[in-house]
Design an enzyme around this catalytic site. Structure first.
Site, mmCIF file in Angstrom:
data_model
loop_
_atom_site.group_PDB
_atom_site.id
_atom_site.type_symbol
_atom_site.label_atom_id
_atom_site.label_comp_id
_atom_site.label_asym_id
_atom_site.label_seq_id
_atom_site.Cartn_x
_atom_site.Cartn_y
_atom_site.Cartn_z
ATOM 1 C CB THR A 26 -0.905 -0.020 1.262
ATOM 2 O OG1 THR A 26 -1.760 -1.144 1.152
ATOM 3 C CG2 THR A 26 -1.741 1.229 1.397
ATOM 4 C CB SER A 40 -1.186 -11.623 0.083
ATOM 5 O OG SER A 40 -1.727 -10.534 0.763
HETATM 6 N N1 ASP Z 1 -2.237 -6.079 0.917
HETATM 7 C C1 ASP Z 1 -1.241 -5.069 1.162
HETATM 8 C C2 ASP Z 1 0.103 -5.775 1.247
HETATM 9 O O1 ASP Z 1 0.435 -6.342 2.253
HETATM 10 C C3 ASP Z 1 -1.553 -4.331 2.406
HETATM 11 C C4 ASP Z 1 -0.542 -3.281 2.808
HETATM 12 O O2 ASP Z 1 0.415 -2.998 2.168
HETATM 13 O O3 ASP Z 1 -0.763 -2.691 3.851
HETATM 14 O O4 ASP Z 1 0.835 -5.764 0.286
#
Ligand code: ASP
Length: 342
Positions: free
Chosen positions: A14, A58
């Site tokens: 993010t 993820s």
């Molecule tokens: N889904 C994102 C990730 O972990 C969430 C984030 O960056 O906060 O890449």
């Protein structure tokens, strides 16, 4: 004072998102960081950026951890510190893995990210990034790094990375380290907790990347009603060499004969079974209750107060080194990078 040079390694997540002219979120170009955040010019730091193929964290894999460890090693002599921008979802896993893979680390490797994309006005990413750079660049009067370890900075607190877990999908203070106080707290001033920060055992020993990991492990979280069949099936998966068993409270588990016998059988086959608690804070102490003592007698390894993230990555890492079962068990119960207290 000499200017520090910092390498920012952008891996995705993010923090790296901004709005384009159409209002959609697109990856941010960190090569233009100084134009985007003129404030970083006031840090008295030379900044370079290395961009990895951005991913949502993820999708991270041990191969990616190895790639990251090698980027750090290949740039190690040219920089005073490293800031790794990573998605928050698996940041504690990656950072814990790196803490084991980077042997003889004597420079800061600070992980950070954000809950709100960089391109959104209310982002938490700007402060996280700027302070992470400052922490990575901080030195004492002798020019030695103040935080020569793998750490994670988020919302005003710097933690030892292998002590952290992401505890909130909503709060801006998304990470916790329940069993170790922060290495530093950031308010008007940065207050370092020197008694908690690790210093390299051998100063100036060359950094070594030990990136062999064995992925043949599973996590089994106990719950009332777990059946003999499912427990046995999970522990009998072909090729499994390690099990992280998430038990209750201070390391307690059912005393049913089938449960203990299943564990005895897999341990006799040479599988390493590590006991960590499902509780967010506190430690395993298997001798306290009969329900824990039976695990100890069956040969289960004590994980003390390790997080799941630390236990999983440490077990993968130890299984990847050429060690005997006894050496793996002994090393699991010993602090290698400050990941446990015993
Ligand atoms: N889904 C994102 C990730 O972990 C969430 C984030 O960056 O906060 O890449």
């Amino acid at each position: 004072m000499k200017r520090s040079s910092i390498l920012i390694i952008y891996t995705g997540g993010t923090i790296g998102m901004r709005r384009n002219e159409n209002g959609t979120l697109v990856p941010f170009d960190f090569n233009t960081i100084e134009q985007e955040f003129p404030a970083v010019r006031n840090l008295n730091v030379d900044i370079s950026v290395h961009k990895m193929e951005p991913i949502d964290s993820s999708n991270v894999t041990p191969a990616r951890w190895s790639e990251l460890a090698h980027i750090i090693a290949n740039n190690y002599t040219d920089y005073d510190g490293f800031v790794v921008l990573h998605g928050t979802d698996t940041m504690s896993y990656t950072a814990s893995a790196l803490s084991f893979m980077l042997d003889n680390l004597s420079k800061p490797v600070i992980f950070t990210g954000s809950q709100i994309p960089m391109g959104i006005l209310r982002t938490d990413g700007r402060e996280n990034l700027i302070t992470a750079i400052e922490l990575a660049a901080a030195t004492d009067a002798q020019g030695d790094a103040l935080v020569p370890e793998v750490a994670l900075y988020f919302q005003n607190r710097l933690f030892r990375a292998n002590r952290t877990s992401k505890h909130s999908a909503e709060a801006l203070s998304a990470f916790e380290s329940r069993n170790l106080p922060p290495l530093a707290e950031v308010g008007v001033n940065i207050v370092y907790n020197y008694s908690v920060i690790s210093k390299p055992c051998v100063k100036d020993a060359p950094l070594q990347v030990k990136d062999r990991l064995d992925k043949n492990i599973i996590i089994v979280k106990l719950f009332p009603g777990l059946s003999h069949e499912s427990f046995k099936a999970m522990l009998s998966i072909e090729g499994v060499r390690g099990v992280v068993l998430e038990t209750y409270g201070t390391g307690n588990a059912p005393t049913a004969e089938w449960f203990i016998n299943t564990l005895r059988e897999v341990i006799a086959r040479g599988v390493a079974v590590v006991n960590i608690t499902q509780c967010q804070g506190g430690a395993v102490a298997m001798q306290l209750y009969e329900t824990g003592r039976q695990l100890q007698e069956a040969g289960v390894i004590c994980g003390y107060d390790m997080t799941s993230e630390a236990a999983v990555t440490k077990l993968m890492w130890l299984l990847g080194q050429e060690l005997s079962n006894e050496e793996i068990a002994a090393a699991m119960e010993r602090s290698l990078r400050g990941e446990l207290t015993n």
